[in-house]
Motif scaffolding. Structure first.
Motif, mmCIF file in Angstrom:
data_model
loop_
_atom_site.group_PDB
_atom_site.id
_atom_site.type_symbol
_atom_site.label_atom_id
_atom_site.label_comp_id
_atom_site.label_asym_id
_atom_site.label_seq_id
_atom_site.Cartn_x
_atom_site.Cartn_y
_atom_site.Cartn_z
ATOM 1 N N ASN A 40 0.822 -1.207 0.000
ATOM 2 C CA ASN A 40 0.000 0.000 0.000
ATOM 3 C C ASN A 40 0.859 1.261 0.000
ATOM 4 O O ASN A 40 0.441 2.313 -0.502
ATOM 5 N N SER A 76 -4.577 4.307 -3.107
ATOM 6 C CA SER A 76 -4.985 3.547 -1.926
ATOM 7 C C SER A 76 -5.568 2.205 -2.380
ATOM 8 O O SER A 76 -6.613 2.170 -3.053
ATOM 9 N N VAL A 77 -4.891 1.126 -2.018
ATOM 10 C CA VAL A 77 -5.344 -0.200 -2.418
ATOM 11 C C VAL A 77 -6.738 -0.479 -1.861
ATOM 12 O O VAL A 77 -7.619 -0.984 -2.568
ATOM 13 N N HIS A 78 -6.962 -0.113 -0.596
ATOM 14 C CA HIS A 78 -8.257 -0.369 0.028
ATOM 15 C C HIS A 78 -9.375 0.396 -0.681
ATOM 16 O O HIS A 78 -10.451 -0.158 -0.949
ATOM 17 N N PHE A 114 -2.805 -6.950 -6.023
ATOM 18 C CA PHE A 114 -2.553 -7.133 -4.602
ATOM 19 C C PHE A 114 -2.479 -8.612 -4.256
ATOM 20 O O PHE A 114 -1.610 -9.060 -3.497
#
Length: 282
Positions: A170, A176-178, A192
């Motif tokens: 991240n 932002s991966v989330h 991911f």
């Protein structure tokens, strides 16, 4: 050439393996009563849950398989080891899923993303965690000289490295991966997942060696596992500059209206390929 006794032994071990696999399926079903798998897959055609469950089943094969790998100690000892370490592997793999839910994809509930939103990005990450954890468990229970305590210890440290890998990944991505995964970005989830599987390969193979002592084996295990974390930003840079020099990976995955899943596959497989190279060389 296998004789009749060898064939009988192999058939018995295969039968017990599939019994344990079925137990692993039942445990997973009991722990996830928020959905009915058959309904989600056949009535709702839920691809996100299919990804997550397929990853869990593959991880389950690897996890239980660790108890089968290695030299035989006779059918009785093999069956005892398969029963004990097979059940332990099922327990550890299911704990790994909850670690993913609480500590890796911590900004949202994974079950909501898989069932309510049918979020394939979340499904890919869930599958990646299960496969990575299965590989770590395989390494943790394989090899001579270990026991239940060493298996659990190596698995626990492996889970810590998966959490650290999520943090590092991240940090090295400009998005932002989330946030991207929560926005149903399948490409972000695939990339991911590839990074997590790569860490699982490195950590699992590092744990696979025969156990001599904590003083001798644990530092070597940590050193190899750390090399996997160092690999993540390096491989991303090389993939961006060498494999896809005309584009930026981050732009293809997170900066256009339709995320480029093909670019994500290349990034994910770059991590996985680099993980094997590390294991062959270190």
């Amino acid at each position: 050439m296998m004789n009749l006794d060898d064939w009988v032994t192999a058939l018995i071990l295969i039968a017990v393996f599939y019994l344990l696999f079925f137990i692993g399926k039942l445990v997973n079903d009991l722990l996830h009563r928020e959905y009915r798998l058959s309904y989600e897959l056949t009535e709702r055609d839920n691809p996100a849950l299919a990804l997550a469950v397929a990853g869990y089943y593959f991880g389950l094969v690897m996890a239980i398989g660790g108890a089968l790998a290695g030299p035989s100690n006779g059918i009785t000892e093999d069956l005892i080891d398969l029963g004990i370490y097979g059940l332990l592997s099922i327990l550890l793999l299911n704990i790994s899923w909850f670690i993913c839910d609480r500590l890796i994809l911590y900004r949202f509930r994974l079950s909501d993303e898989l069932i309510r939103d049918q979020n394939q990005g979340s499904g890919a990450v869930s599958a990646g965690v299960s496969i990575a954890s299965g590989l770590i468990i395989f390494g943790s229970v394989t090899g001579e000289g270990g026991n239940i305590r060493t298996a659990v210890a190596f698995w626990a440290v492996g889970q810590l490295f998966l959490i650290l890998a999520a943090f590092v990944y991240n940090r090295v991505t400009p998005y932002s991966v989330h946030d991207q995964i929560e926005q149903d970005n399948v490409a972000a989830g695939v990339s991911f997942a590839g990074a997590l599987i790569a860490i699982g390969i490195v950590v699992g193979l590092a744990a696979e060696r025969d156990f001599e002592s904590w003083a001798e084996d644990f530092p070597a295990f940590i050193t190899v596992a750390l090399s996997g974390l160092v690999m993540l930003p390096l491989v991303r840079f090389l993939t961006d500059r060498i494999l896809l020099p005309a584009v930026r990976l981050s732009d293809e995955i997170a900066a256009q209206e339709t995320p480029n899943v093909g670019a994500a596959y290349i990034e994910a497989l770059s991590y996985i390929g680099a993980a094997f190279v590390i294991c062959w060389c270190v």
